[in-house]
Design a protein around this motif. Structure first.
Motif, mmCIF file in Angstrom:
data_model
loop_
_atom_site.group_PDB
_atom_site.id
_atom_site.type_symbol
_atom_site.label_atom_id
_atom_site.label_comp_id
_atom_site.label_asym_id
_atom_site.label_seq_id
_atom_site.Cartn_x
_atom_site.Cartn_y
_atom_site.Cartn_z
ATOM 1 N N PRO A 171 19.625 -1.320 4.681
ATOM 2 C CA PRO A 171 18.616 -2.313 5.074
ATOM 3 C C PRO A 171 17.741 -1.778 6.196
ATOM 4 O O PRO A 171 18.209 -1.045 7.066
ATOM 5 C CB PRO A 171 19.458 -3.497 5.557
ATOM 6 N N GLU A 172 16.465 -2.171 6.177
ATOM 7 C CA GLU A 172 15.517 -1.692 7.180
ATOM 8 C C GLU A 172 15.022 -2.788 8.111
ATOM 9 O O GLU A 172 14.219 -2.534 8.982
ATOM 10 C CB GLU A 172 14.339 -1.018 6.477
ATOM 11 N N SER A 173 15.482 -4.016 7.907
ATOM 12 C CA SER A 173 15.089 -5.123 8.791
ATOM 13 C C SER A 173 16.255 -6.096 8.889
ATOM 14 O O SER A 173 17.206 -6.043 8.100
ATOM 15 C CB SER A 173 13.860 -5.853 8.242
ATOM 16 N N ARG A 174 16.160 -7.000 9.852
ATOM 17 C CA ARG A 174 17.210 -8.008 10.030
ATOM 18 C C ARG A 174 17.358 -8.870 8.770
ATOM 19 O O ARG A 174 18.460 -9.185 8.349
ATOM 20 C CB ARG A 174 16.894 -8.875 11.241
ATOM 21 N N THR B 40 10.749 -14.098 7.342
ATOM 22 C CA THR B 40 9.832 -13.340 8.177
ATOM 23 C C THR B 40 10.317 -13.378 9.610
ATOM 24 O O THR B 40 10.778 -14.411 10.081
ATOM 25 C CB THR B 40 8.408 -13.952 8.105
ATOM 26 N N GLU B 41 10.228 -12.251 10.300
ATOM 27 C CA GLU B 41 10.611 -12.174 11.708
ATOM 28 C C GLU B 41 9.362 -12.133 12.577
ATOM 29 O O GLU B 41 8.342 -11.574 12.185
ATOM 30 C CB GLU B 41 11.427 -10.911 11.975
ATOM 31 N N ASP B 42 9.469 -12.725 13.762
ATOM 32 C CA ASP B 42 8.383 -12.689 14.728
ATOM 33 C C ASP B 42 8.996 -12.432 16.095
ATOM 34 O O ASP B 42 9.914 -13.134 16.510
ATOM 35 C CB ASP B 42 7.618 -14.011 14.716
ATOM 36 N N ILE C 55 13.737 -12.769 19.064
ATOM 37 C CA ILE C 55 13.272 -12.608 17.693
ATOM 38 C C ILE C 55 13.413 -13.970 17.034
ATOM 39 O O ILE C 55 14.477 -14.575 17.055
ATOM 40 C CB ILE C 55 14.128 -11.594 16.911
ATOM 41 N N TYR C 56 12.329 -14.449 16.445
ATOM 42 C CA TYR C 56 12.346 -15.717 15.720
ATOM 43 C C TYR C 56 12.293 -15.410 14.234
ATOM 44 O O TYR C 56 11.529 -14.566 13.794
ATOM 45 C CB TYR C 56 11.160 -16.591 16.132
ATOM 46 N N GLU C 57 13.132 -16.095 13.457
ATOM 47 C CA GLU C 57 13.181 -15.889 12.025
ATOM 48 C C GLU C 57 12.704 -17.157 11.340
ATOM 49 O O GLU C 57 13.111 -18.261 11.702
ATOM 50 C CB GLU C 57 14.615 -15.550 11.617
ATOM 51 N N TRP D 296 20.633 -1.546 16.921
ATOM 52 C CA TRP D 296 21.727 -2.342 16.382
ATOM 53 C C TRP D 296 21.803 -2.200 14.866
ATOM 54 O O TRP D 296 22.877 -2.150 14.287
ATOM 55 C CB TRP D 296 21.555 -3.817 16.760
ATOM 56 N N LEU D 297 20.659 -2.096 14.188
ATOM 57 C CA LEU D 297 20.648 -2.037 12.736
ATOM 58 C C LEU D 297 21.264 -0.737 12.227
ATOM 59 O O LEU D 297 22.090 -0.746 11.321
ATOM 60 C CB LEU D 297 19.218 -2.200 12.212
ATOM 61 N N GLY D 298 20.898 0.380 12.843
ATOM 62 C CA GLY D 298 21.467 1.662 12.433
ATOM 63 C C GLY D 298 22.969 1.698 12.614
ATOM 64 O O GLY D 298 23.704 2.157 11.732
#
Length: 93
Positions: free
Chosen positions: A70-73, A15-17, A3-5, A54-56
């Protein structure tokens, strides 16, 4: 896949890619303002973008019941900074 931020120096949007290493970019166009967002962080490992477990797990431990999770990194990193868990310039997850 990594994942690139990317962080926009104009508006601060993150933004994540998710893409293969050979497809990564040093900069992308910011989705919010159109300025050039620079790559700031790379997270290595196997990523399934449809099931970010991991987020949950992290939010279950960190965010009190009843509070919006939160719903994203990038939202998670912002939550950490806003709540004093990580100071600006500290290591983000």
């Amino acid at each position: 896949m990594p994942i690139y931020e990317y962080e926009c120096p104009e508006c601060g949007a993150i933004t994540e890619d998710i893409c293969r290493i050979d497809e990564r970019k040093d900069a992308i166009s910011c989705a919010k303002c159109g300025a050039s967002a620079q790559r700031t962080t790379t997270f290595r490992g196997i990523v399934n973008p449809d099931a970010p477990n991991w987020l949950g797990s992290a939010c279950e431990l960190l965010v009190p019941d009843g509070e919006r999770r939160p719903e994203s990194r990038s939202e998670y990193n912002r939550y950490l900074k806003d709540n004093g868990v990580v100071e600006r310039g500290g290591r983000e997850f």
